[in-house]
Design an enzyme around this catalytic site. Structure first.
Site, short mmCIF file in Angstrom:
data_model
loop_
_atom_site.label_atom_id
_atom_site.label_comp_id
_atom_site.label_asym_id
_atom_site.label_seq_id
_atom_site.Cartn_x
_atom_site.Cartn_y
_atom_site.Cartn_z
N CYS A 21 0.82 -1.23 0.00
CA CYS A 21 0.00 0.00 0.00
C CYS A 21 0.85 1.27 0.00
O CYS A 21 0.31 2.37 -0.18
CB CYS A 21 -0.96 0.00 1.18
SG CYS A 21 -2.02 -1.45 1.23
N HIS B 118 -3.13 7.35 2.00
CA HIS B 118 -3.56 6.01 1.61
C HIS B 118 -4.94 5.75 2.19
O HIS B 118 -5.22 6.08 3.34
CB HIS B 118 -2.55 4.98 2.12
CG HIS B 118 -3.04 3.57 1.96
ND1 HIS B 118 -3.52 3.09 0.76
CD2 HIS B 118 -3.16 2.54 2.86
CE1 HIS B 118 -3.88 1.82 0.92
NE2 HIS B 118 -3.68 1.48 2.18
N ASN C 23 -10.09 -0.19 0.01
CA ASN C 23 -8.62 -0.10 0.00
C ASN C 23 -8.10 -0.75 -1.29
O ASN C 23 -8.21 -1.96 -1.45
CB ASN C 23 -8.08 -0.82 1.24
CG ASN C 23 -6.57 -0.75 1.37
OD1 ASN C 23 -5.88 -0.38 0.41
ND2 ASN C 23 -6.06 -1.11 2.52
N1 ACO Z 1 -18.39 -8.43 9.50
C1 ACO Z 1 -18.89 -8.65 10.74
N2 ACO Z 1 -18.12 -8.90 11.81
C2 ACO Z 1 -16.80 -8.93 11.61
C3 ACO Z 1 -16.20 -8.71 10.37
C4 ACO Z 1 -17.06 -8.46 9.28
N3 ACO Z 1 -16.60 -8.22 8.04
N4 ACO Z 1 -14.87 -8.81 10.50
C5 ACO Z 1 -14.61 -9.08 11.79
N5 ACO Z 1 -15.77 -9.15 12.46
C6 ACO Z 1 -15.97 -9.41 13.88
C7 ACO Z 1 -14.87 -10.23 14.49
O1 ACO Z 1 -15.09 -11.60 14.28
C8 ACO Z 1 -14.98 -9.87 15.96
O2 ACO Z 1 -16.06 -10.58 16.51
P1 ACO Z 1 -15.95 -11.12 18.02
O3 ACO Z 1 -15.84 -9.88 18.87
O4 ACO Z 1 -17.23 -11.85 18.17
O5 ACO Z 1 -14.73 -11.98 18.04
C9 ACO Z 1 -15.40 -8.40 15.90
O6 ACO Z 1 -15.92 -8.17 14.59
C10 ACO Z 1 -14.24 -7.47 16.15
O7 ACO Z 1 -13.13 -7.88 15.34
P2 ACO Z 1 -11.81 -7.09 15.32
O8 ACO Z 1 -10.86 -7.69 14.34
O9 ACO Z 1 -11.33 -6.90 16.73
O10 ACO Z 1 -12.34 -5.71 14.77
P3 ACO Z 1 -11.69 -4.31 14.82
O11 ACO Z 1 -12.50 -3.41 15.63
O12 ACO Z 1 -10.21 -4.38 15.10
O13 ACO Z 1 -11.85 -3.86 13.31
C11 ACO Z 1 -10.49 -3.60 11.35
C12 ACO Z 1 -11.21 -4.57 12.28
C13 ACO Z 1 -11.54 -2.71 10.69
C14 ACO Z 1 -9.75 -4.35 10.26
C15 ACO Z 1 -9.53 -2.77 12.22
O14 ACO Z 1 -8.65 -3.59 12.94
C16 ACO Z 1 -8.76 -1.82 11.45
O15 ACO Z 1 -9.25 -0.78 11.08
N6 ACO Z 1 -7.47 -2.10 11.20
C17 ACO Z 1 -6.64 -1.25 10.44
C18 ACO Z 1 -6.06 -2.00 9.40
C19 ACO Z 1 -6.68 -1.78 8.06
O16 ACO Z 1 -7.52 -0.95 7.81
N7 ACO Z 1 -6.15 -2.56 7.18
C20 ACO Z 1 -6.41 -2.45 5.82
C21 ACO Z 1 -5.25 -2.96 5.07
S1 ACO Z 1 -3.75 -2.47 5.70
C22 ACO Z 1 -3.27 -1.07 5.00
O17 ACO Z 1 -3.75 -0.70 3.96
C23 ACO Z 1 -2.26 -0.29 5.72
#
Ligand code: ACO
Length: 329
Positions: free
Chosen positions: A118, A251, A281
Site C-alpha cells: 500500500c 492512503h 482499499n
Molecule cells: N463483518 C462482521 N463482523 C466482523 C467482520 C465483518 N466483516 N470482520 C470481523 N468481524 C468481527 C470479528 O469476528 C470480531 O467478533 P468477536 O468480537 O465476536 O470476536 C469483531 O468483529 C471485532 O473484530 P476485530 O478484528 O477486533 O475488529 P476491529 O474493531 O479491530 O476492526 C479492522 C477490524 C476494521 C480491520 C480494524 O482492525 C482496522 O481498522 N485495522 C486497520 C487496518 C486496516 O484498515 N487494514 C487495511 C489494510 S492495511 C493497510 O492498507 C495499511
C-alpha cells in the site's frame, strides 16, 4: 535546478461498484456473515470495484496511464520512464511496467515495478522524482495498479470486505519550478508478519498461504503513528506548516485511520481527500485514485500544496509534499 512537476492524472476502475449489501449477500452464500453496518462503522467503506477474471493489473494500469498522458498533453513517444507499483502483477515476469509500456506503445526508457504494497505508489513517485532530478528522465509515467481481490480469502470476513481493485496514474515532467518539494520513505522489515500474503511459487506450484492475512489492530496502530511522524518530517522539510497545507491525500485503508491522522496533525477533515468510502482499499492504487477523485471534484487548484501518504505491508510507509504548478488545470 530540475524539479518534477505533476502534469497529468488518470484512473481506471473495473466494472460496476459492488455495494456492502451486495457483497454481504454474496458472502452469505458462502456461509460468511457480515453486514453493511459493520463494514461502514468500522471502516467507512460503502462499496468497492472488483475486477472480473479477465481483467489484469496491466489493463487497468494502461487505461489509467492513457488518461494521465492525455491530461498532460503528452504522447507515448514523450515518456522515457515507466514505474508501476503493484503487489498483484499479471505474471511473475516480465514486470507489469513492461506490459504497460507495450500496451501504451512506449518504445524508450526504462520500465520497472516497485513492490511496497500500500506504500507502493509513494515509493514509485519518490523514485521517479529522483530520476527526474538526476537528469535521467524527462517525462515519467507513474502508476499504482492492483487487482487485490485476487489475493483475498473470501472466507475471511475480517479482510475480504476491506479491499477493492483499480488503478491510478500520474505524469511527472522535468521543469524548472517545483513541483515535488520533499519526500521520505521508510520500512521496518521486523514487522513483516502483521500484514502479508505468504505464498510463493516452487517447482511450478504455489507454496504456503497465498492469501492476505492481517493483524488489524497492530496495523491500525502502526499506520497512525507512522503517518503522523512521516507527515511532520516531510512538511517541515518542505517548509509547510500543517495548518497551511492545501490538501492531505493519504492512503485509503480505513476512515478511522484517516480521521485519527488528520486529528493528530490538526488538519480539518475538509482538507483531507476521502475516497475509501467508494473505492475501499485499493493498495498501491489508492493514493492516485484519491488524487483523481479530488481533481474530478475540482479540489486540485493551481499553486496548491499537497501531502501524499502511503502505508502498508513490509511494514512500509512514506510521505511526499508537492506544489501544483501555477497553470495546473
Ligand atoms: N463483518 C462482521 N463482523 C466482523 C467482520 C465483518 N466483516 N470482520 C470481523 N468481524 C468481527 C470479528 O469476528 C470480531 O467478533 P468477536 O468480537 O465476536 O470476536 C469483531 O468483529 C471485532 O473484530 P476485530 O478484528 O477486533 O475488529 P476491529 O474493531 O479491530 O476492526 C479492522 C477490524 C476494521 C480491520 C480494524 O482492525 C482496522 O481498522 N485495522 C486497520 C487496518 C486496516 O484498515 N487494514 C487495511 C489494510 S492495511 C493497510 O492498507 C495499511
Amino acid at each position: 535546478m530540475i524539479y518534477s512537476q505533476l502534469r497529468g492524472i488518470g484512473h481506471a476502475l473495473p466494472g460496476n461498484p459492488v455495494s456492502n449489501e451486495v457483497l454481504a449477500g454474496r458472502l452469505a452464500e458462502l456461509g460468511i456473515e457480515t453486514s453493511d453496518q459493520w463494514i461502514r462503522e468500522r471502516t467507512g467503506i460503502t462499496q468497492r470495484y472488483l475486477a472480473d477474471p479477465t481483467t489484469t493489473t496491466s489493463m487497468l494500469a494502461a487505461e489509467a496511464g492513457r488518461e494521465a498522458l492525455a491530461h498532460a498533453g503528452l504522447a507515448a513517444s514523450d515518456i522515457d520512464l515507466v514505474i508501476v507499483a503493484t503487489s498483484t502483477p499479471d505474471i511473475i515476469f516480465p514486470s507489469t511496467a513492461c506490459l504497460v509500456q507495450k500496451r501504451l506503445g512506449i518504445h524508450q526508457g526504462p520500465a520497472f515495478d516497485i513492490q511496497a504494497v500500500c506504500s507502493g505508489f509513494l515509493y514509485a513517485l519518490a523514485t521517479a522524482d529522483l530520476y527526474i532530478r538526476a537528469g535521467k528522465a524527462t517525462n515519467a509515467l507513474v502508476v499504482g495498479a492492483e487487482v487485490f481481490s485476487r489475493l483475498l480469502d473470501w472466507r475471511d470476513r475480517s479482510t475480504c470486505v476491506l479491499f477493492g481493485d483499480g488503478a491510478g496514474a500520474v505524469v511527472l515532467r522535468a521543469e524548472s519550478q517545483p513541483g515535488i518539494l520533499a519526500h521520505r520513505l521508510e520500512a521496518r522489515g521486523e514487522f513483516e508478519n502483521i500484514l502479508r500474503a505468504a505464498g510463493g511459487v516452487h517447482g511450478g506450484a504455489i507454496q504456503g498461504h497465498p492469501f492476505l492475512t492481517m493483524e488489524g489492530q497492530a496495523v491500525f496502530k502502526m499506520a497512525v503513528e507512522s503517518l503522523e511522524s512521516s507527515a511532520r518530517q516531510v512538511l517541515a522539510e518542505a517548509g509547510i506548516a500543517p495548518e497551511d497545507l492545501g490538501l492531505l491525500i493519504p492512503h485509503q485503508a480505513n476512515m478511522r485511520i484517516l480521521q485519527m491522522t488528520a486529528k493528530r496533525l490538526g488538519i480539518p477533515m475538509e482538507r483531507v481527500v476521502v475516497a475509501v468510502d467508494r473505492h475501499a482499499n485499493t493498495s498501491a492504487a489508492s493514493v492516485p485514485l484519491a488524487m483523481h477523485l479530488a481533481h474530478q471534484e475540482g479540489r486540485l487548484l493551481p499553486g496548491q500544496t499537497l501531502l501524499l501518504q502511503g502505508v502498508g505491508g513490509g511494514f512500509t510507509w512514506g510521505s511526499l509534499a508537492l506544489r501544483l504548478a501555477p497553470d495546473f488545470a
